[in-house]
Design a protein around this motif. Structure first.
Motif, PDB file in Angstrom:
ATOM      1  N   ALA A   1     -46.527   3.264  43.771  1.00 46.78           N
ATOM      2  CA  ALA A   1     -47.579   2.336  43.412  1.00 46.78           C
ATOM      3  C   ALA A   1     -47.167   1.202  42.605  1.00 46.78           C
ATOM      4  O   ALA A   1     -47.791   0.135  42.656  1.00 46.78           O
ATOM      5  N   LEU A   2     -46.166   1.297  41.776  1.00 46.29           N
ATOM      6  CA  LEU A   2     -45.759   0.217  40.913  1.00 46.29           C
ATOM      7  C   LEU A   2     -45.302  -0.828  41.692  1.00 46.29           C
ATOM      8  O   LEU A   2     -45.403  -1.934  41.749  1.00 46.29           O
ATOM      9  N   LEU A   3     -44.235  -0.383  42.820  1.00 50.84           N
ATOM     10  CA  LEU A   3     -43.530  -1.553  43.473  1.00 50.84           C
ATOM     11  C   LEU A   3     -44.468  -2.226  44.570  1.00 50.84           C
ATOM     12  O   LEU A   3     -44.593  -3.347  44.783  1.00 50.84           O
ATOM     13  N   ASN A   4     -45.168  -1.403  44.954  1.00 54.18           N
ATOM     14  CA  ASN A   4     -46.114  -1.954  46.129  1.00 54.18           C
ATOM     15  C   ASN A   4     -48.008  -2.290  45.791  1.00 54.18           C
ATOM     16  O   ASN A   4     -48.187  -3.043  46.718  1.00 54.18           O
ATOM     17  N   ASN A   5     -48.304  -1.669  44.821  1.00 52.70           N
ATOM     18  CA  ASN A   5     -49.747  -1.988  44.566  1.00 52.70           C
ATOM     19  C   ASN A   5     -50.162  -2.416  43.315  1.00 52.70           C
ATOM     20  O   ASN A   5     -51.277  -2.227  43.073  1.00 52.70           O
ATOM     21  N   ASP A   6     -49.319  -2.683  42.691  1.00 52.34           N
ATOM     22  CA  ASP A   6     -49.655  -3.234  41.397  1.00 52.34           C
ATOM     23  C   ASP A   6     -49.341  -4.917  41.206  1.00 52.34           C
ATOM     24  O   ASP A   6     -48.089  -5.226  40.919  1.00 52.34           O
ATOM     25  N   PRO A   7     -50.455  -5.681  41.066  1.00 51.70           N
ATOM     26  CA  PRO A   7     -50.387  -7.097  41.227  1.00 51.70           C
ATOM     27  C   PRO A   7     -49.396  -7.175  39.886  1.00 51.70           C
ATOM     28  O   PRO A   7     -48.807  -8.450  39.854  1.00 51.70           O
ATOM     29  N   THR A   8     -49.428  -6.678  38.739  1.00 53.41           N
ATOM     30  CA  THR A   8     -48.654  -7.081  37.513  1.00 53.41           C
ATOM     31  C   THR A   8     -47.349  -6.985  37.756  1.00 53.41           C
ATOM     32  O   THR A   8     -46.668  -7.796  37.162  1.00 53.41           O
ATOM     33  N   PHE A   9     -46.765  -6.139  38.567  1.00 56.83           N
ATOM     34  CA  PHE A   9     -45.488  -5.960  38.869  1.00 56.83           C
ATOM     35  C   PHE A   9     -45.009  -6.923  39.741  1.00 56.83           C
ATOM     36  O   PHE A   9     -43.927  -7.584  39.711  1.00 56.83           O
ATOM     37  N   THR A  10     -45.931  -7.257  40.775  1.00 55.15           N
ATOM     38  CA  THR A  10     -45.561  -8.302  41.577  1.00 55.15           C
ATOM     39  C   THR A  10     -45.437  -9.754  40.765  1.00 55.15           C
ATOM     40  O   THR A  10     -44.386 -10.443  41.105  1.00 55.15           O
ATOM     41  N   ALA A  11     -46.231  -9.966  39.984  1.00 58.49           N
ATOM     42  CA  ALA A  11     -46.296 -11.262  39.273  1.00 58.49           C
ATOM     43  C   ALA A  11     -44.900 -11.358  38.191  1.00 58.49           C
ATOM     44  O   ALA A  11     -44.447 -12.183  38.103  1.00 58.49           O
ATOM     45  N   ARG A  12     -44.613 -10.157  37.947  1.00 60.60           N
ATOM     46  CA  ARG A  12     -43.261 -10.039  36.957  1.00 60.60           C
ATOM     47  C   ARG A  12     -42.063 -10.460  38.103  1.00 60.60           C
ATOM     48  O   ARG A  12     -41.196 -11.301  37.590  1.00 60.60           O
ATOM     49  N   LEU A  13     -42.096  -9.894  39.368  1.00 64.01           N
ATOM     50  CA  LEU A  13     -41.069 -10.342  39.904  1.00 64.01           C
ATOM     51  C   LEU A  13     -40.926 -11.874  40.649  1.00 64.01           C
ATOM     52  O   LEU A  13     -39.886 -12.503  40.579  1.00 64.01           O
ATOM     53  N   ALA A  14     -42.207 -12.116  40.696  1.00 64.98           N
ATOM     54  CA  ALA A  14     -42.438 -13.726  41.107  1.00 64.98           C
ATOM     55  C   ALA A  14     -41.902 -14.525  39.860  1.00 64.98           C
ATOM     56  O   ALA A  14     -41.094 -15.670  40.036  1.00 64.98           O
ATOM     57  N   HIS A  15     -42.164 -14.103  38.594  1.00 61.86           N
ATOM     58  CA  HIS A  15     -42.037 -14.899  37.465  1.00 61.86           C
ATOM     59  C   HIS A  15     -40.423 -14.953  37.307  1.00 61.86           C
ATOM     60  O   HIS A  15     -39.916 -15.975  36.929  1.00 61.86           O
ATOM     61  N   ALA A  16     -39.888 -13.861  37.538  1.00 60.28           N
ATOM     62  CA  ALA A  16     -38.416 -13.755  37.506  1.00 60.28           C
ATOM     63  C   ALA A  16     -37.751 -14.609  38.667  1.00 60.28           C
ATOM     64  O   ALA A  16     -36.270 -14.525  38.680  1.00 60.28           O
ATOM     65  N   GLY A  17     -38.369 -15.157  39.829  1.00 55.49           N
ATOM     66  CA  GLY A  17     -37.579 -15.987  40.608  1.00 55.49           C
ATOM     67  C   GLY A  17     -37.487 -15.310  41.795  1.00 55.49           C
ATOM     68  O   GLY A  17     -36.578 -15.671  42.736  1.00 55.49           O
ATOM     69  N   TRP A  18     -37.895 -14.033  42.006  1.00 56.49           N
ATOM     70  CA  TRP A  18     -37.511 -13.294  43.255  1.00 56.49           C
ATOM     71  C   TRP A  18     -38.535 -13.210  44.278  1.00 56.49           C
ATOM     72  O   TRP A  18     -38.652 -12.502  45.398  1.00 56.49           O
ATOM     73  N   LEU A  19     -39.415 -14.181  44.330  1.00 59.05           N
ATOM     74  CA  LEU A  19     -40.421 -14.674  45.291  1.00 59.05           C
ATOM     75  C   LEU A  19     -39.923 -15.810  46.147  1.00 59.05           C
ATOM     76  O   LEU A  19     -39.682 -16.671  45.816  1.00 59.05           O
ATOM     77  N   CYS A  20     -40.321 -15.269  47.470  1.00 58.35           N
ATOM     78  CA  CYS A  20     -39.927 -16.616  48.372  1.00 58.35           C
ATOM     79  C   CYS A  20     -40.815 -16.466  49.669  1.00 58.35           C
ATOM     80  O   CYS A  20     -41.531 -15.369  50.049  1.00 58.35           O
ATOM     81  N   VAL A  21     -41.069 -17.854  50.152  1.00 59.15           N
ATOM     82  CA  VAL A  21     -42.028 -17.994  51.406  1.00 59.15           C
ATOM     83  C   VAL A  21     -41.217 -18.576  52.519  1.00 59.15           C
ATOM     84  O   VAL A  21     -40.643 -19.310  52.495  1.00 59.15           O
ATOM     85  N   LEU A  22     -41.339 -17.851  53.766  1.00 53.10           N
ATOM     86  CA  LEU A  22     -40.763 -18.252  54.828  1.00 53.10           C
ATOM     87  C   LEU A  22     -41.742 -18.888  55.786  1.00 53.10           C
ATOM     88  O   LEU A  22     -42.890 -18.070  56.180  1.00 53.10           O
TER      89      LEU A  22
END
Ligand SMILES: [Fe+2]
Length: 364
Positions: A294-315
């Motif tokens: 649930a944390l990895l996949n369904n929690d927008p605050t965790f998604t935001a944390r990873l994005a903020h840390a630079g681990w988000l990309c768009v293809l």
């Protein structure tokens, strides 16, 4: 090696103040935020590739496939149309029979579906043929059509090409079978050449591997709006990594080394989640941990944390993403979100070294 244009940096904004032109990041009913593009600085584009690869960090290759796309426009449109028919319930076997009607080196032999695999739709078995005869020492190869998710809201489809008995994972030891599977993928999805015949990509990966690459265990994806893949890794005994090529449409990714993912899980500090990096690594290895899932996949605050840390990309169409998988401790975990209002098209191949014994597609 030229790694392409300067990449765009994608930021994730909270959904209550997305800003103009922001793209919703939504998967299986959960809105994780809104994406907004910012131009990259020189600094973010010039990381040392070899170091990045060794550290199991994802490597984004913007536009590396782009020159191949225009000549493959018809093939890409045909593949998208095929996925639309399949999504509406068309049987896979007649589609394969029609596509291979004039192929002298393949004969479809039938199809099955596994009642114990809830996502499987249909697996088509095909016999390779050499000089018009069935190869004596080559087993069947297969193309398996499946849903990406166990979730009716996610209409994403995939076709995996492999050989041998799936439950035994015996494809690892059958390089000839793998190469025939690659050829079957090429016969059914001619746009394979965008990745498989890309000299720039092959040279870049050869530099990282220290040997020429072979692209096998191919999967063709049609990610549907609101769908995508949950966090996972692709460690396989003989596989060195995965290359994902976006051929049409767009996807957003969270991709990062497993150690970094474990660190972020601990730092996020939610109730019931692992408190130490070792515990996080242990729990990531299990596939029945509901809190972590649930944390990895369904929690927008965790998604935001990873994005903020630079681990988000768009293809976007023409971009490729390289995901190293050295072993369980050094592998890029990743999660995918379909973007846009229509199903997209992408190919994903396992990266192997071409020098594996038996790597010639012949019948001895
Ligand atoms: Fe994957």
């Amino acid at each position: 090696v030229n790694i392409g244009d300067l990449p765009t940096v994608w930021r994730l904004r909270p959904s209550d103040r997305p800003g103009r032109g922001a793209i919703p990041l939504r998967r299986r009913g959960i809105l994780h935020g809104h994406l907004i593009a910012e131009p990259a600085t020189d600094e973010s584009a010039t990381s040392e590739l070899q170091e990045t690869w060794r550290a199991a960090e994802p490597i984004l290759l913007p536009g590396i496939l782009a020159p191949a796309l225009a000549p493959l426009g018809e093939a890409i449109a045909a593949s998208r149309a095929l996925f639309e028919r399949l999504r509406r319930g068309a049987r896979f076997l007649p589609e394969v029979l029609a596509a291979l009607e004039d192929a002298s080196d393949f004969r479809p032999e039938g199809s099955t579906f596994d009642r114990l695999d809830a996502r499987e739709i249909e697996k088509v078995f095909v016999a390779p043929r050499i000089d018009g005869r069935r190869g004596r020492s080559i087993g069947e190869v297969w193309a398996k059509l499946a849903w990406v998710a166990h979730d009716e809201r996610d209409r994403s489809l995939r076709v995996r090409f492999s050989c041998g008995t799936e439950q035994l994972h015996d494809w690892h030891d059958d390089v000839t079978g793998q190469i025939w599977s690659d050829r079957l993928a090429q016969a059914l999805f001619p746009e394979c050449t965008a990745i498989a015949d890309n000299v720039e990509l092959a040279e870049l990966i050869a530099e990282l591997l220290g040997a020429p690459p072979r692209f096998s265990e191919r999967i063709v994806y049609s990610n549907a709006p609101g769908g995508g893949a949950v966090f996972h890794h692709d460690v396989e005994r003989t596989q060195r990594g995965v290359v994902y090529g976006q051929l049409q449409g767009a996807t957003a990714w969270l991709a990062l080394p497993v150690c970094e993912l474990a660190r972020q899980i601990v730092a996020h500090g939610v109730a019931g989640a692992p408190k130490t990096i070792d515990d996080a690594l242990r729990r990531l290895d299990r596939d029945d941990d509901a809190v972590l899932f649930a944390l990895l996949n369904n929690d927008p605050t965790f998604t935001a944390r990873l994005a903020h840390a630079g681990w988000l990309c768009v293809l976007e169409a023409g971009d490729a993403l390289l995901l190293p998988s050295h072993d369980r401790e050094r592998v890029a975990w990743h999660s995918v979100f379909a973007l846009g209002s229509e199903p997209s098209l992408a190919h994903s191949y396992g990266v192997f070294t071409a020098s594996d014994p038996g790597a010639t597609p012949t019948d001895p």
